[in-house]
Design a protein around this motif. Structure first.
Motif, PDB file in Angstrom:
ATOM      1  N   ARG A 121     -19.620  17.071 -21.273  1.00 20.46           N
ATOM      2  CA  ARG A 121     -18.742  18.203 -21.582  1.00 20.46           C
ATOM      3  C   ARG A 121     -18.610  19.188 -20.433  1.00 20.46           C
ATOM      4  N   SER A 122     -19.128  18.819 -19.271  1.00 10.68           N
ATOM      5  CA  SER A 122     -19.015  19.709 -18.126  1.00 10.68           C
ATOM      6  C   SER A 122     -18.919  18.891 -16.840  1.00 10.68           C
ATOM      7  N   PHE A 123     -18.170  19.410 -15.882  1.00 10.79           N
ATOM      8  CA  PHE A 123     -18.056  18.746 -14.583  1.00 10.79           C
ATOM      9  C   PHE A 123     -18.971  19.396 -13.551  1.00 10.79           C
ATOM     10  N   ARG A 124     -19.789  20.340 -13.971  1.00 12.32           N
ATOM     11  CA  ARG A 124     -20.739  20.982 -13.073  1.00 12.32           C
ATOM     12  C   ARG A 124     -21.710  19.929 -12.547  1.00 12.32           C
ATOM     13  N   ASN A 125     -21.958  19.958 -11.249  1.00 17.46           N
ATOM     14  CA  ASN A 125     -22.894  19.037 -10.604  1.00 17.46           C
ATOM     15  C   ASN A 125     -22.454  17.576 -10.635  1.00 17.46           C
ATOM     16  N   ALA A 126     -21.243  17.323 -11.067  1.00 14.84           N
ATOM     17  CA  ALA A 126     -20.743  15.951 -10.956  1.00 14.84           C
ATOM     18  C   ALA A 126     -20.451  15.658  -9.495  1.00 14.84           C
ATOM     19  N   GLN A 127     -20.642  14.393  -9.094  1.00  9.78           N
ATOM     20  CA  GLN A 127     -20.341  14.044  -7.706  1.00  9.78           C
ATOM     21  C   GLN A 127     -18.832  14.030  -7.488  1.00  9.78           C
ATOM     22  N   ALA A 128     -18.461  14.140  -6.210  1.00 10.12           N
ATOM     23  CA  ALA A 128     -17.031  14.147  -5.877  1.00 10.12           C
ATOM     24  C   ALA A 128     -16.385  12.854  -6.352  1.00 10.12           C
ATOM     25  N   ALA A 129     -15.121  12.956  -6.785  1.00  8.89           N
ATOM     26  CA  ALA A 129     -14.441  11.809  -7.390  1.00  8.89           C
ATOM     27  C   ALA A 129     -13.492  11.142  -6.403  1.00  8.89           C
ATOM     28  N   ASN A 130     -13.419   9.805  -6.504  1.00 10.49           N
ATOM     29  CA  ASN A 130     -12.378   9.062  -5.794  1.00 10.49           C
ATOM     30  C   ASN A 130     -11.212   8.871  -6.737  1.00 10.49           C
ATOM     31  N   TYR A 131      -9.999   9.066  -6.217  1.00 10.55           N
ATOM     32  CA  TYR A 131      -8.812   8.835  -7.029  1.00 10.55           C
ATOM     33  C   TYR A 131      -8.088   7.622  -6.473  1.00 10.55           C
ATOM     34  N   GLY A 142      -3.427   2.322  -3.464  1.00  9.40           N
ATOM     35  CA  GLY A 142      -3.716   3.496  -2.663  1.00  9.40           C
ATOM     36  C   GLY A 142      -4.941   4.218  -3.180  1.00  9.40           C
ATOM     37  N   ARG A 143      -5.528   5.030  -2.300  1.00 13.74           N
ATOM     38  CA  ARG A 143      -6.666   5.842  -2.738  1.00 13.74           C
ATOM     39  C   ARG A 143      -6.745   7.092  -1.890  1.00 13.74           C
ATOM     40  N   THR A 144      -7.358   8.131  -2.416  1.00 18.30           N
ATOM     41  CA  THR A 144      -7.482   9.359  -1.646  1.00 18.30           C
ATOM     42  C   THR A 144      -8.386   9.089  -0.442  1.00 18.30           C
ATOM     43  N   SER A 145      -8.064   9.738   0.679  1.00 20.22           N
ATOM     44  CA  SER A 145      -8.756   9.406   1.925  1.00 20.22           C
ATOM     45  C   SER A 145     -10.253   9.702   1.852  1.00 20.22           C
ATOM     46  N   GLU A 146     -10.618  10.740   1.098  1.00 22.04           N
ATOM     47  CA  GLU A 146     -12.045  11.000   0.917  1.00 22.04           C
ATOM     48  C   GLU A 146     -12.285  11.546  -0.490  1.00 22.04           C
ATOM     49  N   PRO A 147     -13.551  11.427  -0.985  1.00 19.89           N
ATOM     50  CA  PRO A 147     -13.835  11.914  -2.331  1.00 19.89           C
ATOM     51  C   PRO A 147     -13.505  13.394  -2.485  1.00 19.89           C
ATOM     52  N   VAL A 148     -12.974  13.746  -3.637  1.00 22.39           N
ATOM     53  CA  VAL A 148     -12.566  15.138  -3.895  1.00 22.39           C
ATOM     54  C   VAL A 148     -13.562  15.765  -4.872  1.00 22.39           C
ATOM     55  N   PRO A 149     -14.248  16.842  -4.449  1.00 26.02           N
ATOM     56  CA  PRO A 149     -15.231  17.456  -5.349  1.00 26.02           C
ATOM     57  C   PRO A 149     -14.564  18.213  -6.496  1.00 26.02           C
ATOM     58  N   PHE A 150     -15.290  18.333  -7.596  1.00 25.06           N
ATOM     59  CA  PHE A 150     -14.785  19.144  -8.713  1.00 25.06           C
ATOM     60  C   PHE A 150     -15.057  20.614  -8.409  1.00 25.06           C
ATOM     61  N   PRO A 151     -14.069  21.491  -8.610  1.00 25.96           N
ATOM     62  CA  PRO A 151     -14.299  22.911  -8.342  1.00 25.96           C
ATOM     63  C   PRO A 151     -15.086  23.560  -9.488  1.00 25.96           C
ATOM     64  N   LYS A 205       0.848  -1.196   0.000  1.00 29.22           N
ATOM     65  CA  LYS A 205       0.000   0.000   0.000  1.00 29.22           C
ATOM     66  C   LYS A 205       0.884   1.246   0.000  1.00 29.22           C
ATOM     67  N   GLY A 206       0.428   2.248  -0.700  1.00 28.35           N
ATOM     68  CA  GLY A 206       1.165   3.492  -0.721  1.00 28.35           C
ATOM     69  C   GLY A 206       0.240   4.645  -0.400  1.00 28.35           C
ATOM     70  N   GLU A 207       0.762   5.844  -0.543  1.00 32.80           N
ATOM     71  CA  GLU A 207      -0.051   7.017  -0.262  1.00 32.80           C
ATOM     72  C   GLU A 207      -0.295   7.807  -1.522  1.00 32.80           C
ATOM     73  N   LEU A 208      -1.535   8.236  -1.662  1.00 35.57           N
ATOM     74  CA  LEU A 208      -1.905   9.053  -2.812  1.00 35.57           C
ATOM     75  C   LEU A 208      -2.615  10.300  -2.301  1.00 35.57           C
ATOM     76  N   THR A 209      -2.055  11.461  -2.584  1.00 34.69           N
ATOM     77  CA  THR A 209      -2.716  12.711  -2.210  1.00 34.69           C
ATOM     78  C   THR A 209      -2.791  13.620  -3.430  1.00 34.69           C
ATOM     79  N   LEU A 210      -3.808  14.478  -3.427  1.00 37.08           N
ATOM     80  CA  LEU A 210      -3.949  15.417  -4.538  1.00 37.08           C
ATOM     81  C   LEU A 210      -3.429  16.775  -4.110  1.00 37.08           C
ATOM     82  N   ALA A 211      -2.602  17.385  -4.954  1.00 37.42           N
ATOM     83  CA  ALA A 211      -2.112  18.722  -4.656  1.00 37.42           C
ATOM     84  C   ALA A 211      -3.134  19.765  -5.101  1.00 37.42           C
ATOM     85  N   SER A 212      -3.715  19.544  -6.284  1.00 41.90           N
ATOM     86  CA  SER A 212      -4.744  20.483  -6.744  1.00 41.90           C
ATOM     87  C   SER A 212      -5.621  19.859  -7.810  1.00 41.90           C
TER      88      SER A 212
END
Lengths: 177, 204
Positions: A133-143, A162-171, A38-45
């Protein structure tokens, strides 16, 4: 009975069954190696930008850009029947239309054990877009960070490293001036 | 040179030759039966394929053997290596799935009942009762810089019906025989001829 042809035939038949037996034994032996590193996966942005693609230059659509950090030690996956690892990072999300999406953003081929300690700060290699063609109103994504172990001979296996600790919403999409 | 063989041939007589021919035919028939049986078991038209191009290097090289399965109602996942055939191009392609888009459709009840009654495996997967998920796939060769859209003959996405199967097992080099035979057709006829002759002459 003991002609050259008969001897040759016997010899090659014996040789090929030995070879097949050996290959089968090697293929079966890889089931004994059951490491699940297992490894660690984090999102910077995560950023969303409007734009258009090469294939459809007139169509406006949104693209997501992801910067991520991976630190994982995948060396336990290397044993005598490991030819290479195919490591990939994917986003899993449900978009505004209810479509279930799995999209590979980045991948890498690891061929040597000494290269299997990953410390990577990267960004997506492949275009991240949506059917609507749009990420508006898409649910938060798991990476998730996954791997495919490809053997010299035998069965291909898959796993999650590895996976991100919690779903990351689209800005909200950024405006480009 | 062939005097001995001709003598053996004459000794066999007409019946002998016929029996040998029958043996030869049964060997070919059992081979075909095994192939088709394997196809039924794995639910794919060709359970074993030979890699023909280098687009999946360094994983698969020309001449490697791949074993495929295609279980019905199991969705494909990213990272799976699929063999697909696009309408209009005869050669199957072995590439890895880069994107899956599962479109959920509310299936009309009657259609489901019909499918169940027919026992039919359609291109449609059932995720939840009363819902069906139709997958759109995008693939890419590990050794190619870009995805496969340009190979799809005008299609934007690959669908399940284009996919022959998913790669489950791997055996290196063995398939090179078939590539050699395709590249040099004379080799094929030579091999067939020699095998046929041996089948006729040899007696157990």
């Amino acid at each position: 009975m003991h002609s050259l042809y008969a001897r040759l035939n016997n010899f090659s038949a014996f040789l090929s069954s030995c070879l097949m037996g050996l290959l089968a034994a090697i293929a079966l032996s890889s089931f004994l190696f059951t490491a699940e590193p297992k490894g660690e996966l984090t999102l910077a942005s995560v950023k969303v930008f409007p734009g258009s693609s090469r294939r459809m230059p007139t169509v406006k659509q949104e693209f997501t850009f992801v910067n991520f950090n991976i630190s994982a030690d995948l060396t336990p996956l290397f044993h005598w029947n490991t030819k290479q690892l195919f490591v990939y990072l994917q986003a899993e999300y449900v978009d505004s239309k209810g479509v279930q999406n799995d999209v590979v953003l980045w991948d890498s081929i690891i061929r040597r054990k000494q290269d299997a300690v990953l410390n990577i700060a990267g960004r997506n290699k492949y275009v991240f877009r949506d059917l609507s063609r749009s990420f508006r109103n898409a649910q938060a994504a798991n990476y998730t960070l996954r791997y495919n172990l490809m053997p010299y001979v035998g069965v291909l296996t898959y796993g999650e490293a590895g996976r991100t600790s919690e779903p990351v919403p689209f800005p909200e999409p950024e405006t480009v001036s | 040179m062939f005097a001995e063989e001709l003598k053996a041939f004459r000794r066999l007589g007409v019946r002998g030759v016929l029996v040998q021919l029958l043996n030869f035919a049964s060997v070919i028939a059992s081979g075909l039966m095994m192939w088709k049986g394997l196809g039924l078991l794995t639910n794919t038209e060709s359970p074993i394929v030979v890699v023909l191009s280098g687009s999946m290097e360094p994983a698969f090289y020309r001449g490697d053997l791949l074993f495929l399965t295609n279980p019905p109602n199991v969705p494909y996942q990213t990272g799976d290596i699929t063999v697909y055939k696009v309408p209009g191009s005869p050669i199957p392609i072995v590439h890895r799935i880069l994107e899956t888009r599962g479109i959920v459709r509310n299936a009309p009840k009657s259609a489901i009942a019909q499918d169940v009654a027919d026992g039919q495996k359609s291109a449609v997967l059932r995720a939840v009762e009363g819902q069906e998920v139709e997958q759109l796939l995008l693939t890419k060769g590990d050794n190619n810089p870009i995805d496969d859209v340009d190979l799809y003959n005008g299609l934007d996405w690959l669908e399940r019906r284009h996919v022959v199967g998913k790669v489950r097992g791997f055996l290196p080099y063995i398939g090179y025989v078939t590539i050699a035979m395709n590249d040099h057709p004379n080799l094929k006829y030579l091999l067939l001829g020699v095998l046929g002759l041996f089948a006729l002459i040899q007696r157990e």
